[in-house]
Design a protein around this motif. Sequence first.
Motif, PDB file in Angstrom:
ATOM      1  N   TYR A  56      17.899  43.124  26.137  1.00 31.25           N
ATOM      2  CA  TYR A  56      17.520  43.369  27.530  1.00 31.25           C
ATOM      3  C   TYR A  56      17.261  42.036  28.230  1.00 31.25           C
ATOM      4  CZ  TYR A  56      14.850  44.401  31.661  1.00 31.25           C
ATOM      5  OH  TYR A  56      14.422  44.428  32.957  1.00 31.25           O
ATOM      6  N   LYS A  57      16.488  41.165  27.589  1.00 30.16           N
ATOM      7  CA  LYS A  57      16.176  39.857  28.183  1.00 30.16           C
ATOM      8  C   LYS A  57      17.446  39.027  28.374  1.00 30.16           C
ATOM      9  CE  LYS A  57      11.517  39.742  26.321  1.00 30.16           C
ATOM     10  NZ  LYS A  57      10.640  39.178  25.291  1.00 30.16           N
ATOM     11  N   LEU A  58      18.329  39.057  27.382  1.00 34.13           N
ATOM     12  CA  LEU A  58      19.592  38.323  27.474  1.00 34.13           C
ATOM     13  C   LEU A  58      20.417  38.820  28.659  1.00 34.13           C
ATOM     14  CD1 LEU A  58      21.716  36.354  26.214  1.00 34.13           C
ATOM     15  CD2 LEU A  58      22.581  38.358  24.989  1.00 34.13           C
ATOM     16  N   PHE A  59      20.607  40.154  28.759  1.00 32.21           N
ATOM     17  CA  PHE A  59      21.424  40.711  29.835  1.00 32.21           C
ATOM     18  C   PHE A  59      20.760  40.554  31.197  1.00 32.21           C
ATOM     19  CE2 PHE A  59      23.334  43.875  26.596  1.00 32.21           C
ATOM     20  CZ  PHE A  59      24.167  42.890  26.119  1.00 32.21           C
ATOM     21  N   ALA A  60      19.431  40.633  31.241  1.00 30.42           N
ATOM     22  CA  ALA A  60      18.728  40.472  32.522  1.00 30.42           C
ATOM     23  C   ALA A  60      18.869  39.043  33.046  1.00 30.42           C
ATOM     24  CB  ALA A  60      17.255  40.830  32.349  1.00 30.42           C
ATOM     25  N   LYS A  61      18.786  38.069  32.142  1.00 36.91           N
ATOM     26  CA  LYS A  61      18.872  36.667  32.572  1.00 36.91           C
ATOM     27  C   LYS A  61      20.321  36.203  32.713  1.00 36.91           C
ATOM     28  CE  LYS A  61      16.807  32.229  31.981  1.00 36.91           C
ATOM     29  NZ  LYS A  61      15.610  31.559  31.609  1.00 36.91           N
ATOM     30  N   TYR A  62      21.196  36.671  31.810  1.00 44.62           N
ATOM     31  CA  TYR A  62      22.597  36.254  31.805  1.00 44.62           C
ATOM     32  C   TYR A  62      23.505  37.491  31.733  1.00 44.62           C
ATOM     33  CZ  TYR A  62      20.269  31.958  30.337  1.00 44.62           C
ATOM     34  OH  TYR A  62      19.426  30.876  30.259  1.00 44.62           O
ATOM     35  N   PRO A  63      23.620  38.257  32.816  1.00 40.94           N
ATOM     36  CA  PRO A  63      24.411  39.487  32.761  1.00 40.94           C
ATOM     37  C   PRO A  63      25.865  39.261  32.357  1.00 40.94           C
ATOM     38  CG  PRO A  63      23.650  39.054  35.004  1.00 40.94           C
ATOM     39  CD  PRO A  63      23.039  38.023  34.120  1.00 40.94           C
ATOM     40  N   ALA A  64      26.392  38.080  32.614  1.00 35.63           N
ATOM     41  CA  ALA A  64      27.783  37.799  32.246  1.00 35.63           C
ATOM     42  C   ALA A  64      27.981  37.802  30.734  1.00 35.63           C
ATOM     43  CB  ALA A  64      28.221  36.458  32.827  1.00 35.63           C
ATOM     44  N   SER A  65      26.897  37.622  29.962  1.00 36.37           N
ATOM     45  CA  SER A  65      27.026  37.608  28.502  1.00 36.37           C
ATOM     46  C   SER A  65      27.541  38.943  27.966  1.00 36.37           C
ATOM     47  CB  SER A  65      25.695  37.248  27.852  1.00 36.37           C
ATOM     48  OG  SER A  65      24.713  38.219  28.145  1.00 36.37           O
ATOM     49  N   PHE A  66      27.172  40.053  28.607  1.00 41.56           N
ATOM     50  CA  PHE A  66      27.692  41.356  28.191  1.00 41.56           C
ATOM     51  C   PHE A  66      29.219  41.382  28.300  1.00 41.56           C
ATOM     52  CE2 PHE A  66      29.386  45.429  29.637  1.00 41.56           C
ATOM     53  CZ  PHE A  66      29.131  46.207  28.529  1.00 41.56           C
ATOM     54  N   PHE A  67      29.718  40.927  29.412  1.00 44.29           N
ATOM     55  CA  PHE A  67      31.157  40.968  29.647  1.00 44.29           C
ATOM     56  C   PHE A  67      31.907  39.977  28.745  1.00 44.29           C
ATOM     57  CE2 PHE A  67      29.202  42.845  33.342  1.00 44.29           C
ATOM     58  CZ  PHE A  67      29.915  44.028  33.429  1.00 44.29           C
ATOM     59  N   GLN A  68      31.245  38.899  28.353  1.00 48.30           N
ATOM     60  CA  GLN A  68      31.840  37.992  27.368  1.00 48.30           C
ATOM     61  C   GLN A  68      31.930  38.686  26.010  1.00 48.30           C
ATOM     62  OE1 GLN A  68      29.236  34.623  27.752  1.00 48.30           O
ATOM     63  NE2 GLN A  68      30.459  33.717  29.400  1.00 48.30           N
ATOM     64  N   LEU A  69      30.881  39.438  25.639  1.00 53.30           N
ATOM     65  CA  LEU A  69      30.880  40.161  24.362  1.00 53.30           C
ATOM     66  C   LEU A  69      31.995  41.200  24.281  1.00 53.30           C
ATOM     67  CD1 LEU A  69      27.068  40.752  23.770  1.00 53.30           C
ATOM     68  CD2 LEU A  69      28.602  39.376  22.360  1.00 53.30           C
TER      69      LEU A  69
END
Length: 94
Positions: free
Chosen positions: A8-21
């Motif tokens: 949650y913290k990762l996606f909240a701070k860096y939402p683009a990380s989800f799309f990279q995954l």
Amino acid sequence: MKNDSAFYKLFAKYPASFFQLVGQPEVAADYLFDSVEVKERLQVEIKNKAYRIDGVFRPRQPESGKPTIFTEVQSGGANGGTVFAGGQIGSSGN
């Protein structure tokens, strides 16, 4: 699970990380991240329950027709691995 809050913290701070995954970094700018709680009221007992969805990626422009994406993260089990799941429902324009 303890990894839920980390993701949650990762996606909240860096939402683009989800799309990279998920291998779609080019669409990251089109989405906003949020966490949503769904409440349920049981009729038999006057009892409220709530369920938190780990993450919801909503299109920045609802009229774009892009889908809303729901995510769920679970960790634990015998090998201590992490399972990451994402799903989409319809398009925001419908």
